[in-house]
Design a protein around this motif. Structure first.
Motif, PDB file in Angstrom:
ATOM      1  N   GLN A   1      42.370  36.576  42.700  1.00  0.00           N
ATOM      2  CA  GLN A   1      43.800  38.069  42.479  1.00  0.00           C
ATOM      3  C   GLN A   1      43.818  38.177  43.839  1.00  0.00           C
ATOM      4  OE1 GLN A   1      40.997  42.132  42.264  1.00  0.00           O
ATOM      5  NE2 GLN A   1      42.342  42.379  43.515  1.00  0.00           N
ATOM      6  N   LEU A   2      45.036  38.327  44.832  1.00  0.00           N
ATOM      7  CA  LEU A   2      45.793  38.793  45.725  1.00  0.00           C
ATOM      8  C   LEU A   2      45.237  40.029  46.476  1.00  0.00           C
ATOM      9  CD1 LEU A   2      49.898  38.675  45.328  1.00  0.00           C
ATOM     10  CD2 LEU A   2      47.538  36.625  45.978  1.00  0.00           C
ATOM     11  N   LEU A   3      44.706  39.962  48.028  1.00  0.00           N
ATOM     12  CA  LEU A   3      44.278  41.250  48.831  1.00  0.00           C
ATOM     13  C   LEU A   3      45.124  41.744  49.185  1.00  0.00           C
ATOM     14  CD1 LEU A   3      41.876  42.676  50.260  1.00  0.00           C
ATOM     15  CD2 LEU A   3      42.127  40.974  52.085  1.00  0.00           C
ATOM     16  N   ASN A   4      45.300  43.211  48.318  1.00  0.00           N
ATOM     17  CA  ASN A   4      46.156  44.152  48.710  1.00  0.00           C
ATOM     18  C   ASN A   4      45.837  44.765  50.163  1.00  0.00           C
ATOM     19  OD1 ASN A   4      47.927  46.288  48.405  1.00  0.00           O
ATOM     20  ND2 ASN A   4      48.625  45.752  46.277  1.00  0.00           N
ATOM     21  N   GLU A   5      46.503  44.961  51.307  1.00  0.00           N
ATOM     22  CA  GLU A   5      46.108  44.747  51.979  1.00  0.00           C
ATOM     23  C   GLU A   5      46.845  46.731  52.586  1.00  0.00           C
ATOM     24  OE1 GLU A   5      47.316  42.366  55.279  1.00  0.00           O
ATOM     25  OE2 GLU A   5      45.599  40.153  54.851  1.00  0.00           O
ATOM     26  N   ARG A   6      47.117  47.624  51.775  1.00  0.00           N
ATOM     27  CA  ARG A   6      47.236  48.370  51.998  1.00  0.00           C
ATOM     28  C   ARG A   6      46.809  49.095  51.255  1.00  0.00           C
ATOM     29  NH1 ARG A   6      53.779  50.146  49.977  1.00  0.00           N
ATOM     30  NH2 ARG A   6      52.632  49.667  48.439  1.00  0.00           N
ATOM     31  N   LEU A   7      46.209  48.752  50.596  1.00  0.00           N
ATOM     32  CA  LEU A   7      45.037  49.303  49.027  1.00  0.00           C
ATOM     33  C   LEU A   7      43.502  48.381  49.665  1.00  0.00           C
ATOM     34  CD1 LEU A   7      46.259  49.009  45.839  1.00  0.00           C
ATOM     35  CD2 LEU A   7      46.308  51.071  47.188  1.00  0.00           C
TER      36      LEU A   7
ATOM     37  N   PRO B   1      38.451  42.054  52.417  1.00  0.00           N
ATOM     38  CA  PRO B   1      38.277  41.711  50.941  1.00  0.00           C
ATOM     39  C   PRO B   1      36.834  42.125  51.198  1.00  0.00           C
ATOM     40  CG  PRO B   1      37.462  39.983  52.739  1.00  0.00           C
ATOM     41  CD  PRO B   1      38.393  41.210  53.824  1.00  0.00           C
ATOM     42  N   TRP B   2      36.308  42.698  51.858  1.00  0.00           N
ATOM     43  CA  TRP B   2      34.765  42.592  51.389  1.00  0.00           C
ATOM     44  C   TRP B   2      34.191  43.979  49.875  1.00  0.00           C
ATOM     45  CZ3 TRP B   2      32.209  38.391  52.648  1.00  0.00           C
ATOM     46  CH2 TRP B   2      32.615  37.885  54.071  1.00  0.00           C
ATOM     47  N   GLY B   3      35.117  44.415  50.347  1.00  0.00           N
ATOM     48  CA  GLY B   3      34.507  45.198  49.008  1.00  0.00           C
ATOM     49  C   GLY B   3      35.239  44.827  47.920  1.00  0.00           C
ATOM     50  N   LEU B   4      36.400  43.754  47.610  1.00  0.00           N
ATOM     51  CA  LEU B   4      36.467  43.082  46.719  1.00  0.00           C
ATOM     52  C   LEU B   4      35.510  42.188  46.213  1.00  0.00           C
ATOM     53  CD1 LEU B   4      40.204  42.872  47.013  1.00  0.00           C
ATOM     54  CD2 LEU B   4      38.949  44.277  45.341  1.00  0.00           C
TER      55      LEU B   4
ATOM     56  N   VAL C   1      35.526  34.286  47.646  1.00  0.00           N
ATOM     57  CA  VAL C   1      35.559  33.996  49.051  1.00  0.00           C
ATOM     58  C   VAL C   1      36.857  34.717  49.453  1.00  0.00           C
ATOM     59  CG1 VAL C   1      33.916  32.414  49.081  1.00  0.00           C
ATOM     60  CG2 VAL C   1      36.297  31.713  48.358  1.00  0.00           C
ATOM     61  N   SER C   2      37.170  34.867  50.550  1.00  0.00           N
ATOM     62  CA  SER C   2      38.468  35.158  51.283  1.00  0.00           C
ATOM     63  C   SER C   2      39.048  34.153  51.582  1.00  0.00           C
ATOM     64  CB  SER C   2      38.556  36.279  51.770  1.00  0.00           C
ATOM     65  OG  SER C   2      38.135  36.841  52.753  1.00  0.00           O
ATOM     66  N   ASP C   3      40.743  33.501  51.004  1.00  0.00           N
ATOM     67  CA  ASP C   3      41.190  32.562  50.807  1.00  0.00           C
ATOM     68  C   ASP C   3      42.527  33.071  51.868  1.00  0.00           C
ATOM     69  OD1 ASP C   3      42.320  29.838  51.240  1.00  0.00           O
ATOM     70  OD2 ASP C   3      42.226  30.000  48.961  1.00  0.00           O
ATOM     71  N   TYR C   4      42.747  33.208  53.382  1.00  0.00           N
ATOM     72  CA  TYR C   4      43.687  33.458  54.440  1.00  0.00           C
ATOM     73  C   TYR C   4      45.282  32.522  54.255  1.00  0.00           C
ATOM     74  CZ  TYR C   4      42.270  38.281  55.062  1.00  0.00           C
ATOM     75  OH  TYR C   4      41.139  39.412  55.002  1.00  0.00           O
TER      76      TYR C   4
ATOM     77  N   LEU D   1      44.643  35.158  49.212  1.00  0.00           N
ATOM     78  CA  LEU D   1      43.843  35.165  48.247  1.00  0.00           C
ATOM     79  C   LEU D   1      42.320  35.315  48.018  1.00  0.00           C
ATOM     80  CD1 LEU D   1      45.268  32.420  46.640  1.00  0.00           C
ATOM     81  CD2 LEU D   1      46.137  34.369  46.328  1.00  0.00           C
ATOM     82  N   VAL D   2      42.145  36.708  47.320  1.00  0.00           N
ATOM     83  CA  VAL D   2      40.076  36.994  47.299  1.00  0.00           C
ATOM     84  C   VAL D   2      39.817  36.042  45.895  1.00  0.00           C
ATOM     85  CG1 VAL D   2      38.373  38.266  47.261  1.00  0.00           C
ATOM     86  CG2 VAL D   2      40.694  39.039  48.593  1.00  0.00           C
ATOM     87  N   ARG D   3      38.830  35.295  45.672  1.00  0.00           N
ATOM     88  CA  ARG D   3      38.365  34.551  44.584  1.00  0.00           C
ATOM     89  C   ARG D   3      37.095  33.962  44.480  1.00  0.00           C
ATOM     90  NH1 ARG D   3      37.786  28.898  45.617  1.00  0.00           N
ATOM     91  NH2 ARG D   3      38.855  28.316  47.426  1.00  0.00           N
ATOM     92  N   CYS D   4      36.783  34.116  42.911  1.00  0.00           N
ATOM     93  CA  CYS D   4      35.330  33.221  43.134  1.00  0.00           C
ATOM     94  C   CYS D   4      35.097  31.326  42.900  1.00  0.00           C
ATOM     95  CB  CYS D   4      34.403  33.807  42.002  1.00  0.00           C
ATOM     96  SG  CYS D   4      33.167  33.990  41.960  1.00  0.00           S
ATOM     97  N   THR D   5      33.829  31.409  44.047  1.00  0.00           N
ATOM     98  CA  THR D   5      34.226  29.665  43.600  1.00  0.00           C
ATOM     99  C   THR D   5      33.210  29.285  42.214  1.00  0.00           C
ATOM    100  OG1 THR D   5      32.088  29.551  44.819  1.00  0.00           O
ATOM    101  CG2 THR D   5      34.029  29.272  45.512  1.00  0.00           C
ATOM    102  N   ASP D   6      32.789  30.131  41.624  1.00  0.00           N
ATOM    103  CA  ASP D   6      32.077  30.129  40.321  1.00  0.00           C
ATOM    104  C   ASP D   6      32.868  30.322  39.199  1.00  0.00           C
ATOM    105  OD1 ASP D   6      30.178  29.062  41.898  1.00  0.00           O
ATOM    106  OD2 ASP D   6      29.369  30.858  42.093  1.00  0.00           O
TER     107      ASP D   6
END
Length: 162
Positions: free
Chosen positions: A35-41, A45-48, A13-16, A25-30
């Motif tokens: 990790q952090l979502l680097n908006e320049r790269l 969040p979907w690709g990650l 999930v992405s956690d804004y 943050l982008v993290r797994c609930t399981d």
């Protein structure tokens, strides 16, 4: 493919609502992956999220304290462009970005020795500053790269010996 991703055992999930230095943050609930979502790269969040569902065994908590030994993940493509670090994270469809000399020094140092020592020395010499100041700057920049998933802990077999 969509059905597989929707039923995958790792639900990311992405956690804004929680940010670090303005980055969500982008993290797994399981599992421990975060990790952090680097908006320049990363273009969102979907690709990650999809990448983690497809690679659940590569679960690193990038929000944990940075380890002493680092490695460049296989999904990171980087090269020198002028005096800058050109970097692309192949897990997402982001455009990639250019980063300054400190970051290039970090990637060269990690590639050569899995540590930041060579980057500290190069930063000290390039900027003509005290080693303690250079170390603090390099460690802060490397922590940002680690938190965004652009560096990872080095496996023992990856350690370079000198």
């Amino acid at each position: 493919m969509t059905r597989y991703r929707a039923s995958a055992p790792h639900r990311s999930v992405s956690d804004y609502s929680r940010t670090i230095h303005g980055q969500p943050l982008v993290r797994c609930t399981d599992c421990c992956w975060a990790q952090l979502l680097n908006e320049r790269l990363h273009e969102g969040p979907w690709g990650l999220i999809y990448w983690h569902a497809d690679h659940p065994d590569d679960a690193v908590d990038h929000l944990a304290p940075m380890p002493e030994r680092l490695a460049i993940p296989a999904y990171i493509e980087w090269w020198q462009s002028g005096g800058w670090l050109a970097i692309e994270d192949t897990r997402s469809e982001g455009p990639g970005t250019l980063m300054g000399d400190e970051f290039l020094e970090i990637f060269r140092s990690v590639r050569a020795a899995n540590s930041l020592e060579e980057a500290v020395l190069a930063n000290t010499q390039r900027r003509r500053i005290f080693p303690s100041t250079a170390r603090a700057d390099i460690e802060e920049a490397a922590a940002g790269l680690f938190h965004a998933g652009l560096l990872r802990p080095a496996d023992r077999q990856e350690w370079h010996t000198r």
